[in-house]
Scaffold this motif. Structure first.
Motif, PDB file in Angstrom:
ATOM      1  N   ILE A 187       3.724 -22.407 -34.821  1.00  0.00           N
ATOM      2  CA  ILE A 187       2.596 -22.092 -35.004  1.00  0.00           C
ATOM      3  C   ILE A 187       2.513 -21.936 -36.207  1.00  0.00           C
ATOM      4  O   ILE A 187       1.883 -20.502 -36.313  1.00  0.00           O
ATOM      5  N   VAL A 188       2.168 -23.245 -37.526  1.00  0.00           N
ATOM      6  CA  VAL A 188       1.844 -22.372 -38.834  1.00  0.00           C
ATOM      7  C   VAL A 188       0.528 -22.671 -39.369  1.00  0.00           C
ATOM      8  O   VAL A 188       0.346 -23.601 -39.532  1.00  0.00           O
ATOM      9  N   PHE A 247      10.795 -34.209 -41.637  1.00  0.00           N
ATOM     10  CA  PHE A 247      10.203 -35.296 -40.630  1.00  0.00           C
ATOM     11  C   PHE A 247       8.966 -34.927 -40.458  1.00  0.00           C
ATOM     12  O   PHE A 247       8.276 -34.219 -39.878  1.00  0.00           O
ATOM     13  N   VAL A 248       7.765 -35.897 -40.547  1.00  0.00           N
ATOM     14  CA  VAL A 248       6.298 -35.991 -39.723  1.00  0.00           C
ATOM     15  C   VAL A 248       6.444 -36.530 -38.273  1.00  0.00           C
ATOM     16  O   VAL A 248       6.732 -37.605 -38.510  1.00  0.00           O
ATOM     17  N   ILE A 252       7.810 -31.803 -38.940  1.00  0.00           N
ATOM     18  CA  ILE A 252       6.261 -30.827 -38.853  1.00  0.00           C
ATOM     19  C   ILE A 252       5.411 -32.381 -38.067  1.00  0.00           C
ATOM     20  O   ILE A 252       5.330 -33.202 -38.136  1.00  0.00           O
ATOM     21  N   LEU A 253       4.593 -31.681 -37.137  1.00  0.00           N
ATOM     22  CA  LEU A 253       3.534 -32.095 -36.831  1.00  0.00           C
ATOM     23  C   LEU A 253       2.373 -31.436 -36.845  1.00  0.00           C
ATOM     24  O   LEU A 253       1.427 -30.972 -37.226  1.00  0.00           O
ATOM     25  N   PRO A 304      14.009 -28.025 -35.683  1.00  0.00           N
ATOM     26  CA  PRO A 304      12.894 -26.195 -35.494  1.00  0.00           C
ATOM     27  C   PRO A 304      11.467 -27.735 -35.692  1.00  0.00           C
ATOM     28  O   PRO A 304      11.383 -28.524 -36.458  1.00  0.00           O
ATOM     29  N   TRP A 305      10.095 -28.271 -34.607  1.00  0.00           N
ATOM     30  CA  TRP A 305       8.809 -28.228 -34.849  1.00  0.00           C
ATOM     31  C   TRP A 305       8.434 -27.372 -35.475  1.00  0.00           C
ATOM     32  O   TRP A 305       8.589 -26.055 -35.342  1.00  0.00           O
ATOM     33  N   ILE A 306       7.446 -27.668 -36.399  1.00  0.00           N
ATOM     34  CA  ILE A 306       6.484 -26.793 -37.067  1.00  0.00           C
ATOM     35  C   ILE A 306       4.946 -27.363 -37.013  1.00  0.00           C
ATOM     36  O   ILE A 306       5.380 -28.600 -38.039  1.00  0.00           O
TER      37      ILE A 306
END
Length: 374
Positions: A68-69, A196-197, A159-160, A32-34
């Motif tokens: 989207i956090v 990961f970033v 993590i974006l 997943p992307w966060i």
């Protein structure tokens, strides 16, 4: 999408969307992307790019979930908080309508770790640059726990973040020092194992960010005018998403001031004062309370001699005072309630007051609580 923008910004924007789309469809697609979303210009642009990239991906290939956090410390600057929650709702509504794999979430501190419970309940002294206890409990822990849950469920998470080399020389050096992780765009997060970033806008200048936001309407609808006005009125920058102590220097600094209205780390709250100077005079009581809270921090008559764990700390033959006394905590709560009445909206919840009063009762029975380190 605007058609009268300069060709270079049009190309930059399209290139960014293409990069994000390519990364979304990469071999790590099961993770997943966060997206760390503060509501400021940089995180808004990242969310904008991710949303636009998803619209360019066919439904059958929209496999990777996107979170989207946002982090709500519960003491956010009121105008910023209103903008943040409105933006999140707009993104949520559009994602639901378009059936995009987007989850919108807000992290908050634990009940026993809210700003008021720690400061008024346990007597933690007003934060300063040497003792910034608020960052870990209000910001780092809530969002880090959310990410850890995703890593535990999916094996990893990406993590974006809207960090950029152009922000400062220190930021540039830190970014350039990172090695690569799973591929050229990713690197392992220093403190969150399995995370990961990915930094989609790392090479953009501040002017590029504003040009793109001003010339491209958000893909979830509306405009970025509210965000632009927020910056213009506040005369300051936002406190970023903070996921580690390494990022903490960006929280509570003179260069990043969209943060907690209670922040006593900075000498003056320039952004909140900017809102008042722009005509939002209802925030004047908040500024007065924050300034008073900062002033009383080092009053020795308001501090206990022992820390909450019962220890006495002496450095260079100088006693380092412990938490606020019970009388001082009662005084702070009384003044906060007066400020709340003058402001006309909730600053502290009844649940927090109940929790505070339970702590006071326990402190009267036994002034030392093992395990606390304030």
């Amino acid at each position: 999408m605007a058609t009268n923008e300069p060709a270079d910004f049009h190309a930059i924007y399209n290139g960014l969307v293409a990069d994000v789309r390519s990364e979304y469809l990469s071999s790590s697609q099961t993770f997943p992307w966060i997206v760390g979303f503060s509501g400021g210009k940089d995180s808004t642009l990242v969310a904008h790019l991710v949303f636009s990239a998803l619209l360019d991906v066919s439904p059958s290939r929209q496999i990777r979930p996107v979170h989207i956090v946002a982090n709500d410390t519960l003491v956010e600057s009121p105008l910023v908080s209103a903008h943040l929650h409105q933006s999140l709702q707009e993104i949520r509504n559009a994602a639901d309508t378009l059936k995009l794999p987007i989850t919108v979430a807000t992290t908050t501190p634990k009940d026993e770790h809210t700003f008021w419970v720690l400061l008024i309940g346990k007597g933690y002294p007003s934060p300063n640059s040497q003792m910034r206890w608020c960052t870990d409990r209000l910001k780092i822990q809530p969002t880090s726990n959310y990410i850890r849950n995703q890593v535990a469920a999916c094996g990893s998470a990406i993590i974006l973040l809207g960090v950029r080399r152009d922000e400062s020389e220190a930021r540039r050096k830190r970014i350039d020092s990172y090695g690569n992780g799973m591929d050229s765009r990713l690197h392992p997060h220093k403190d969150l194992q399995g995370a990961f970033v990915y930094r989609p806008i790392v090479d953009l200048s501040t002017d590029h960010v504003w040009e793109i936001l001003a010339s491209h309407e958000p893909p979830w609808g509306g405009t970025h005018d509210r965000l632009i006005k927020l910056y213009r009125d506040a005369a300051g920058g936002e406190c970023p998403i903070v996921l580690s102590q390494e990022d903490a220097p960006g929280c509570g600094t003179n260069s990043s001031r969209f943060g907690c209205w209670t922040c006593t780390v900075v000498e003056k709250d320039k952004s909140l004062q900017g809102f008042v100077d722009s005509g939002n005079r209802q925030y004047s009581p908040l500024i007065e309370f924050r300034d008073w809270l900062r002033e009383i921090r080092n009053d020795p008559t308001l501090r206990q001699g022992r820390r909450r764990n019962g220890k006495i700390t002496v450095i260079n033959d100088k006693l380092i005072p412990g938490p606020f006394t019970l009388d001082a905590r009662r005084m702070i709560l009384e003044r906060l309630l007066q400020t709340q009445q003058a402001y006309g909206d909730t600053l502290i919840t009844e649940h927090e007051i109940d929790t505070i009063q339970r702590i006071w009762v326990n402190d009267l029975l036994a002034m030392n609580t093992p395990g606390d380190d304030a």
